[in-house]
Design a protein around this motif. Sequence first.
Motif, PDB file in Angstrom:
ATOM      1  N   SER A 292      32.758  12.128  54.808  1.00 48.83           N
ATOM      2  CA  SER A 292      34.332  12.403  55.262  1.00 48.83           C
ATOM      3  C   SER A 292      34.535  12.806  53.513  1.00 48.83           C
ATOM      4  N   GLU A 293      35.516  13.279  53.798  1.00 50.65           N
ATOM      5  CA  GLU A 293      37.015  12.941  53.020  1.00 50.65           C
ATOM      6  C   GLU A 293      37.058  12.258  52.270  1.00 50.65           C
ATOM      7  N   THR A 294      37.868  12.394  50.639  1.00 52.05           N
ATOM      8  CA  THR A 294      38.621  11.140  50.193  1.00 52.05           C
ATOM      9  C   THR A 294      39.550  10.335  51.018  1.00 52.05           C
ATOM     10  N   LEU A 295      39.523   8.823  51.541  1.00 48.20           N
ATOM     11  CA  LEU A 295      39.913   7.619  52.076  1.00 48.20           C
ATOM     12  C   LEU A 295      41.110   7.105  51.703  1.00 48.20           C
ATOM     13  N   ALA A 296      42.166   7.133  51.527  1.00 48.85           N
ATOM     14  CA  ALA A 296      43.139   6.608  51.167  1.00 48.85           C
ATOM     15  C   ALA A 296      43.228   5.147  50.322  1.00 48.85           C
ATOM     16  N   TYR A 297      43.594   5.117  49.023  1.00 50.59           N
ATOM     17  CA  TYR A 297      44.090   4.260  48.356  1.00 50.59           C
ATOM     18  C   TYR A 297      45.090   3.199  49.043  1.00 50.59           C
ATOM     19  N   GLY A 298      44.507   1.524  48.848  1.00 48.42           N
ATOM     20  CA  GLY A 298      45.789   0.739  48.885  1.00 48.42           C
ATOM     21  C   GLY A 298      46.089   0.224  50.780  1.00 48.42           C
ATOM     22  N   VAL A 299      46.121   1.521  51.627  1.00 46.27           N
ATOM     23  CA  VAL A 299      46.023   1.033  52.698  1.00 46.27           C
ATOM     24  C   VAL A 299      45.788  -0.353  53.572  1.00 46.27           C
ATOM     25  N   PRO A 300      45.961  -1.065  54.986  1.00 48.12           N
ATOM     26  CA  PRO A 300      45.488  -1.771  54.973  1.00 48.12           C
ATOM     27  C   PRO A 300      44.290  -1.677  56.006  1.00 48.12           C
ATOM     28  N   ALA A 301      44.580   0.382  56.302  1.00 49.02           N
ATOM     29  CA  ALA A 301      43.568   0.950  57.924  1.00 49.02           C
ATOM     30  C   ALA A 301      43.882   2.008  57.165  1.00 49.02           C
ATOM     31  N   ASP A 302      42.684   3.247  57.827  1.00 42.45           N
ATOM     32  CA  ASP A 302      42.599   4.559  57.292  1.00 42.45           C
ATOM     33  C   ASP A 302      41.747   5.145  58.652  1.00 42.45           C
ATOM     34  N   THR A 303      41.713   6.714  58.598  1.00 42.44           N
ATOM     35  CA  THR A 303      40.917   7.053  59.714  1.00 42.44           C
ATOM     36  C   THR A 303      40.643   8.452  59.418  1.00 42.44           C
ATOM     37  N   PHE A 304      38.802   8.594  59.685  1.00 43.09           N
ATOM     38  CA  PHE A 304      38.942   9.469  58.970  1.00 43.09           C
ATOM     39  C   PHE A 304      37.792  10.275  60.554  1.00 43.09           C
ATOM     40  N   PHE A 305      37.738  11.884  60.393  1.00 41.82           N
ATOM     41  CA  PHE A 305      36.748  12.638  61.270  1.00 41.82           C
ATOM     42  C   PHE A 305      36.343  13.461  60.297  1.00 41.82           C
ATOM     43  N   ILE A 306      34.426  13.739  60.831  1.00 37.19           N
ATOM     44  CA  ILE A 306      33.551  14.165  60.561  1.00 37.19           C
ATOM     45  C   ILE A 306      33.368  15.482  61.496  1.00 37.19           C
ATOM     46  N   ASP A 307      33.523  16.734  61.022  1.00 39.19           N
ATOM     47  CA  ASP A 307      33.078  18.016  62.462  1.00 39.19           C
ATOM     48  C   ASP A 307      31.853  18.407  62.191  1.00 39.19           C
ATOM     49  N   ASN A 308      31.589  19.116  62.670  1.00 39.01           N
ATOM     50  CA  ASN A 308      30.291  19.766  62.351  1.00 39.01           C
ATOM     51  C   ASN A 308      28.873  19.461  62.159  1.00 39.01           C
ATOM     52  N   VAL A 309      28.968  17.960  62.875  1.00 34.84           N
ATOM     53  CA  VAL A 309      27.705  17.246  62.224  1.00 34.84           C
ATOM     54  C   VAL A 309      26.502  17.598  62.767  1.00 34.84           C
ATOM     55  N   GLU A 310      24.978  17.837  62.317  1.00 41.91           N
ATOM     56  CA  GLU A 310      24.181  18.291  62.949  1.00 41.91           C
ATOM     57  C   GLU A 310      23.903  16.901  63.696  1.00 41.91           C
ATOM     58  N   ALA A 311      23.235  17.142  64.719  1.00 39.92           N
ATOM     59  CA  ALA A 311      23.085  16.043  66.092  1.00 39.92           C
ATOM     60  C   ALA A 311      21.495  15.048  65.365  1.00 39.92           C
ATOM     61  N   GLY A 312      21.417  14.036  65.716  1.00 36.62           N
ATOM     62  CA  GLY A 312      20.828  12.881  64.393  1.00 36.62           C
ATOM     63  C   GLY A 312      21.122  11.456  64.719  1.00 36.62           C
ATOM     64  N   THR A 313      20.242  10.864  64.117  1.00 36.67           N
ATOM     65  CA  THR A 313      20.015   8.800  64.067  1.00 36.67           C
ATOM     66  C   THR A 313      20.957   8.723  62.735  1.00 36.67           C
ATOM     67  N   PHE A 314      21.984   7.913  62.851  1.00 36.82           N
ATOM     68  CA  PHE A 314      21.976   7.719  61.667  1.00 36.82           C
ATOM     69  C   PHE A 314      21.526   5.976  61.482  1.00 36.82           C
ATOM     70  N   PRO A 315      20.757   5.548  60.708  1.00 39.21           N
ATOM     71  CA  PRO A 315      19.692   3.841  60.466  1.00 39.21           C
ATOM     72  C   PRO A 315      21.243   3.221  59.438  1.00 39.21           C
ATOM     73  N   PHE A 316      21.747   4.441  58.951  1.00 32.67           N
ATOM     74  CA  PHE A 316      22.214   3.572  57.474  1.00 32.67           C
ATOM     75  C   PHE A 316      24.151   4.423  56.866  1.00 32.67           C
ATOM     76  N   SER A 317      25.332   3.650  57.209  1.00 28.59           N
ATOM     77  CA  SER A 317      26.633   3.946  56.935  1.00 28.59           C
ATOM     78  C   SER A 317      27.348   3.121  56.760  1.00 28.59           C
ATOM     79  N   GLY A 318      27.993   3.975  56.090  1.00 28.98           N
ATOM     80  CA  GLY A 318      29.181   2.502  55.886  1.00 28.98           C
ATOM     81  C   GLY A 318      30.372   3.444  54.842  1.00 28.98           C
ATOM     82  N   VAL A 319      31.606   2.297  54.250  1.00 32.66           N
ATOM     83  CA  VAL A 319      32.528   3.225  53.014  1.00 32.66           C
ATOM     84  C   VAL A 319      31.829   3.377  51.158  1.00 32.66           C
ATOM     85  N   ALA A 320      31.831   4.258  50.899  1.00 39.82           N
ATOM     86  CA  ALA A 320      31.465   3.818  49.587  1.00 39.82           C
ATOM     87  C   ALA A 320      31.955   4.057  48.286  1.00 39.82           C
ATOM     88  N   GLN A 321      32.547   3.210  47.674  1.00 45.83           N
ATOM     89  CA  GLN A 321      33.518   3.842  46.279  1.00 45.83           C
ATOM     90  C   GLN A 321      32.725   4.510  45.114  1.00 45.83           C
TER      91      GLN A 321
END
Length: 148
Positions: free
Chosen positions: A73-102
């Motif tokens: 995703s684009e950079t997520l906001a710092y210091g907020v209780p929650a945030d949203t993201f949207f990633i468009d144009n993702v090649e179809a497929g399976t994702f077995p590992f994902s999360g938020v990285a710092q």
Amino acid sequence: MRVPLYLLAAVLSGCDHGLAPPETPPAGAIRGVVTYTGTWPPRSEVRDLRFVALRFIPRDTTDLLQLNRMVFSETLAYGVPADTFFIDNVEAGTFPFSGVAQRFGTDPLAWRPVGLYRENGGLFQVRPGEVTELSLTVDFANPPPFPP
């Protein structure tokens, strides 16, 4: 050298529209909500924060160099209780590992997971023309181990 007319006609009739790249399969998208718990680390330790989805399960930090097998995703906001993201144009497929990285340092490999997508064993799929919805929680007091 003369080429027989019937051979030339056979060759030309076998051609369709010339050389063209294969059709690109339709893409999907990923939309997510990230909820944060615990105390945020100091701003100096959060140089970047992004949702990252991998098409493989990493074994060590060098696996994170496989950028062509990840979406983020684009950079997520710092210091907020929650945030949203949207990633468009993702090649179809399976994702077995994902999360938020710092990103916690200046080294390009100074990234660590701070929250993982855990539903369905962490596995999700992006289907052509569809939006995959995800929900994650980041608990800064209990970051997940890495590598998994």
